[in-house]
Design a protein around this motif. Structure first.
Motif, short mmCIF file in Angstrom:
data_model
loop_
_atom_site.label_atom_id
_atom_site.label_comp_id
_atom_site.label_asym_id
_atom_site.label_seq_id
_atom_site.Cartn_x
_atom_site.Cartn_y
_atom_site.Cartn_z
N ALA A 259 52.97 -4.45 45.82
CA ALA A 259 52.53 -3.05 45.84
C ALA A 259 51.50 -2.80 44.75
O ALA A 259 50.52 -2.08 44.96
CB ALA A 259 53.73 -2.13 45.66
N GLU A 260 51.68 -3.38 43.58
CA GLU A 260 50.70 -3.21 42.49
C GLU A 260 49.36 -3.85 42.86
O GLU A 260 48.30 -3.30 42.55
CB GLU A 260 51.24 -3.81 41.20
CG GLU A 260 52.35 -2.98 40.57
CD GLU A 260 53.02 -3.67 39.40
OE1 GLU A 260 52.76 -4.88 39.16
OE2 GLU A 260 53.81 -3.00 38.72
N GLU A 261 49.42 -5.00 43.55
CA GLU A 261 48.20 -5.65 44.02
C GLU A 261 47.44 -4.75 44.99
O GLU A 261 46.23 -4.59 44.89
CB GLU A 261 48.57 -6.95 44.74
CG GLU A 261 48.02 -8.20 44.15
CD GLU A 261 48.53 -9.41 44.93
OE1 GLU A 261 48.39 -9.45 46.18
OE2 GLU A 261 49.06 -10.32 44.28
N GLN A 262 48.18 -4.17 45.93
CA GLN A 262 47.55 -3.29 46.91
C GLN A 262 46.98 -2.04 46.23
O GLN A 262 45.89 -1.59 46.58
CB GLN A 262 48.55 -2.88 47.99
CG GLN A 262 48.87 -4.02 48.94
CD GLN A 262 49.75 -3.56 50.08
OE1 GLN A 262 50.58 -2.67 49.91
NE2 GLN A 262 49.56 -4.16 51.24
N ARG A 263 47.70 -1.49 45.29
CA ARG A 263 47.23 -0.32 44.57
C ARG A 263 45.93 -0.64 43.82
O ARG A 263 45.01 0.16 43.78
CB ARG A 263 48.31 0.16 43.60
CG ARG A 263 48.27 1.64 43.35
CD ARG A 263 49.45 2.13 42.51
NE ARG A 263 50.71 2.07 43.25
CZ ARG A 263 51.80 1.40 42.86
NH1 ARG A 263 51.81 0.74 41.74
NH2 ARG A 263 52.89 1.41 43.60
N ALA A 264 45.86 -1.82 43.24
CA ALA A 264 44.67 -2.24 42.51
C ALA A 264 43.46 -2.38 43.46
O ALA A 264 42.32 -2.16 43.05
CB ALA A 264 44.91 -3.56 41.78
N ARG A 265 43.71 -2.74 44.72
CA ARG A 265 42.64 -2.86 45.69
C ARG A 265 42.24 -1.52 46.30
O ARG A 265 41.31 -1.45 47.09
CB ARG A 265 43.07 -3.77 46.83
CG ARG A 265 43.19 -5.22 46.45
CD ARG A 265 43.48 -6.03 47.69
NE ARG A 265 43.97 -7.33 47.31
CZ ARG A 265 44.75 -8.08 48.07
NH1 ARG A 265 45.13 -7.65 49.24
NH2 ARG A 265 45.13 -9.26 47.65
N GLY A 266 43.00 -0.45 45.95
CA GLY A 266 42.67 0.88 46.47
C GLY A 266 43.42 1.24 47.72
O GLY A 266 43.13 2.26 48.35
N VAL A 267 44.39 0.44 48.14
CA VAL A 267 45.17 0.74 49.33
C VAL A 267 46.18 1.84 48.98
O VAL A 267 46.90 1.75 47.99
CB VAL A 267 45.92 -0.52 49.83
CG1 VAL A 267 46.81 -0.18 51.02
CG2 VAL A 267 44.95 -1.61 50.17
N THR A 268 46.17 2.90 49.77
CA THR A 268 47.14 3.98 49.58
C THR A 268 47.84 4.26 50.89
O THR A 268 47.29 4.03 51.96
CB THR A 268 46.45 5.28 49.08
OG1 THR A 268 45.47 5.66 50.04
CG2 THR A 268 45.81 5.08 47.73
N PHE A 269 49.00 4.78 50.81
CA PHE A 269 49.77 5.10 52.01
C PHE A 269 49.99 6.58 52.09
O PHE A 269 50.14 7.26 51.15
CB PHE A 269 51.14 4.38 51.98
CG PHE A 269 51.00 2.89 52.07
CD1 PHE A 269 50.83 2.27 53.30
CD2 PHE A 269 51.02 2.11 50.92
CE1 PHE A 269 50.72 0.89 53.37
CE2 PHE A 269 50.91 0.74 51.00
CZ PHE A 269 50.75 0.13 52.22
#
Length: 130
Positions: free
Chosen positions: A120-130
């Motif tokens: 989840a931290e990796e995705q957040r760093a890439r700008g992915v939001t839900f």
């Protein structure tokens, strides 16, 4: 209908357990062995207390950076098995923090939960939001 409800209410009140204040002869009194207090008048203080049943506390306080009372100390009390529980604490601008072997601690996170948090931290760093 109103009389039936009123009758039930009266019956419930009459059947409720009655509280009796214990007399002075029924109470257990614990002797206070020491009670020392020092107040410097500027918000700082020291306090030591000991009772005959083994309860003890000492506390030192001072004025905090934001006007609050900062305190630190320990308290001990007897356990049913004859040993004593000891709690050390600090209360300051960062909150109340206590240490004791009797205070439960968090269980470590399982490996799959740690992996999910990392993902989840990796995705957040890439700008992915839900």
């Amino acid at each position: 209908m109103k009389i039936a409800v009123l009758s039930c209410l009266v019956a419930a009140v009459c059947c409720a357990p009655q509280f009796q204040r214990p007399s002075l002869q029924d109470r257990d009194f614990i002797a206070i062995l020491s009670d020392e207090r020092q107040d410097q008048g500027d918000g700082s203080f020291a306090y030591v207390f000991e009772a005959a049943n083994g309860i003890r506390e000492n506390r030192v306080g001072s004025v905090g950076s934001k006007g609050q009372s900062n305190m630190q100390g320990t308290y001990l009390f007897p356990l049913p098995d004859g040993t004593f529980a000891e709690v050390r604490y600090v209360a300051d601008e960062f909150g109340f923090r206590a240490e004791s072997p009797l205070i439960p601690t968090d269980h470590p996170l399982p490996a799959h939960a740690i992996e999910q948090i990392r993902f989840a931290e990796e995705q957040r760093a890439r700008g992915v939001t839900f």
